[in-house]
Motif scaffolding. Structure first.
Motif, PDB file in Angstrom:
ATOM      1  N   MET A 105     123.462  82.791  56.232  1.00  0.00           N
ATOM      2  CA  MET A 105     123.584  83.379  54.895  1.00  0.00           C
ATOM      3  C   MET A 105     124.764  82.765  54.146  1.00  0.00           C
ATOM      4  O   MET A 105     124.661  82.436  52.955  1.00  0.00           O
ATOM      5  CB  MET A 105     123.791  84.896  54.980  1.00  0.00           C
ATOM      6  N   ILE A 106     125.879  82.605  54.838  1.00  0.00           N
ATOM      7  CA  ILE A 106     127.070  82.043  54.200  1.00  0.00           C
ATOM      8  C   ILE A 106     126.833  80.585  53.815  1.00  0.00           C
ATOM      9  O   ILE A 106     127.174  80.172  52.696  1.00  0.00           O
ATOM     10  CB  ILE A 106     128.302  82.206  55.116  1.00  0.00           C
ATOM     11  N   MET A 107     126.225  79.817  54.698  1.00  0.00           N
ATOM     12  CA  MET A 107     125.996  78.406  54.388  1.00  0.00           C
ATOM     13  C   MET A 107     125.008  78.247  53.232  1.00  0.00           C
ATOM     14  O   MET A 107     125.202  77.403  52.362  1.00  0.00           O
ATOM     15  CB  MET A 107     125.514  77.665  55.635  1.00  0.00           C
ATOM     16  N   ALA A 108     123.962  79.068  53.198  1.00  0.00           N
ATOM     17  CA  ALA A 108     123.006  79.013  52.079  1.00  0.00           C
ATOM     18  C   ALA A 108     123.688  79.457  50.784  1.00  0.00           C
ATOM     19  O   ALA A 108     123.488  78.853  49.725  1.00  0.00           O
ATOM     20  CB  ALA A 108     121.792  79.889  52.376  1.00  0.00           C
ATOM     21  N   ARG A 125     119.392  86.767  45.185  1.00  0.00           N
ATOM     22  CA  ARG A 125     118.268  87.212  46.025  1.00  0.00           C
ATOM     23  C   ARG A 125     117.209  86.108  46.152  1.00  0.00           C
ATOM     24  O   ARG A 125     116.681  85.878  47.233  1.00  0.00           O
ATOM     25  CB  ARG A 125     117.656  88.492  45.473  1.00  0.00           C
ATOM     26  N   TYR A 126     116.918  85.430  45.068  1.00  0.00           N
ATOM     27  CA  TYR A 126     115.934  84.351  45.110  1.00  0.00           C
ATOM     28  C   TYR A 126     116.403  83.226  46.033  1.00  0.00           C
ATOM     29  O   TYR A 126     115.641  82.718  46.857  1.00  0.00           O
ATOM     30  CB  TYR A 126     115.666  83.821  43.697  1.00  0.00           C
ATOM     31  N   HIS A 127     117.663  82.837  45.896  1.00  0.00           N
ATOM     32  CA  HIS A 127     118.188  81.732  46.693  1.00  0.00           C
ATOM     33  C   HIS A 127     118.217  82.058  48.186  1.00  0.00           C
ATOM     34  O   HIS A 127     118.075  81.164  49.020  1.00  0.00           O
ATOM     35  CB  HIS A 127     119.588  81.350  46.216  1.00  0.00           C
ATOM     36  N   LEU A 128     118.399  83.315  48.519  1.00  0.00           N
ATOM     37  CA  LEU A 128     118.489  83.706  49.930  1.00  0.00           C
ATOM     38  C   LEU A 128     117.144  84.109  50.530  1.00  0.00           C
ATOM     39  O   LEU A 128     117.104  84.564  51.680  1.00  0.00           O
ATOM     40  CB  LEU A 128     119.500  84.848  50.095  1.00  0.00           C
ATOM     41  N   GLU A 129     116.051  83.899  49.801  1.00  0.00           N
ATOM     42  CA  GLU A 129     114.735  84.273  50.325  1.00  0.00           C
ATOM     43  C   GLU A 129     114.406  83.578  51.646  1.00  0.00           C
ATOM     44  O   GLU A 129     113.664  84.109  52.455  1.00  0.00           O
ATOM     45  CB  GLU A 129     113.632  83.969  49.309  1.00  0.00           C
ATOM     46  N   GLY A 130     114.942  82.419  51.898  1.00  0.00           N
ATOM     47  CA  GLY A 130     114.672  81.690  53.129  1.00  0.00           C
ATOM     48  C   GLY A 130     115.552  82.101  54.298  1.00  0.00           C
ATOM     49  O   GLY A 130     115.483  81.494  55.361  1.00  0.00           O
ATOM     50  N   ASN A 131     116.375  83.121  54.108  1.00  0.00           N
ATOM     51  CA  ASN A 131     117.249  83.623  55.164  1.00  0.00           C
ATOM     52  C   ASN A 131     116.909  85.077  55.429  1.00  0.00           C
ATOM     53  O   ASN A 131     116.934  85.904  54.528  1.00  0.00           O
ATOM     54  CB  ASN A 131     118.714  83.481  54.760  1.00  0.00           C
ATOM     55  N   TYR A 132     116.621  85.359  56.686  1.00  0.00           N
ATOM     56  CA  TYR A 132     116.135  86.677  57.065  1.00  0.00           C
ATOM     57  C   TYR A 132     117.220  87.500  57.731  1.00  0.00           C
ATOM     58  O   TYR A 132     117.896  87.019  58.643  1.00  0.00           O
ATOM     59  CB  TYR A 132     114.950  86.502  58.019  1.00  0.00           C
TER      60      TYR A 132
END
Length: 166
Positions: A105-108, A125-132
């Protein structure tokens, strides 16, 4: 196959199997275990690192593909004595519970803030969609990124004021 990768500012050369994933190179060859293996299918984002300055999921890249490139892991963006603003934001805003997803999450988020220093909640929220994340519901993660964006903006403003005074 020999690969040389500059990880967190330090060059490493290793003889690796051509099929070794970057995530396993970082964890098994370099003992940088902050990069997590979550799913091995690029769905969870726990293995996110920066490769050549861009956030990537290191379970989708072979170590040989990183040959000659710069890699930054969670271990390379801050220290216990000098936290990166995102690390401080996750701490201050309780942006983690179990912590498994936190490095990814931090790296993204670091990539997001590099391109957009003042993102909206929707953009985060959009940018972090690939991190669960299985624990938090994302509310405090978003607050942590907003906290970091504010701290980074304030620091930038102080640097500009100081440069004007000089």
């Amino acid at each position: 196959m020999n690969v040389t990768v500059n990880v967190n500012g330090k060059p490493y050369t290793r003889d690796v199997e051509p099929r070794m994933l970057l995530v396993h190179f970082l964890r098994d060859e370099l003992a940088l275990t902050g990069t997590h293996v979550g799913c091995d299918t690029s769905q969870c984002g726990a293995c996110t690192v920066h490769l050549g300055g861009d956030a990537i999921k290191s379970c989708t890249v072979l170590a040989v593909q990183a040959d000659g490139l710069d890699v930054t892991t969670i271990e390379g963006i801050g220290t216990a004595a000098d936290l990166h603003p995102l690390q401080a934001g996750f701490w201050a805003e309780h942006g983690l519970q179990c912590g498994f997803c936190t490095p990814g999450m931090i790296m993204a988020s670091a990539e997001l803030l590099r391109h957009n220093p003042s993102p909206s909640e929707e953009e985060i929220r959009y940018h972090l969609e690939g991190n669960y994340c299985r624990c938090t519901g994302y509310h405090n993660i978003v607050k942590a990124v907003q906290h970091a964006a504010g701290a980074m903006s304030a620091a930038q403003g102080q640097r500009q004021e100081q440069a004007a005074d000089d």
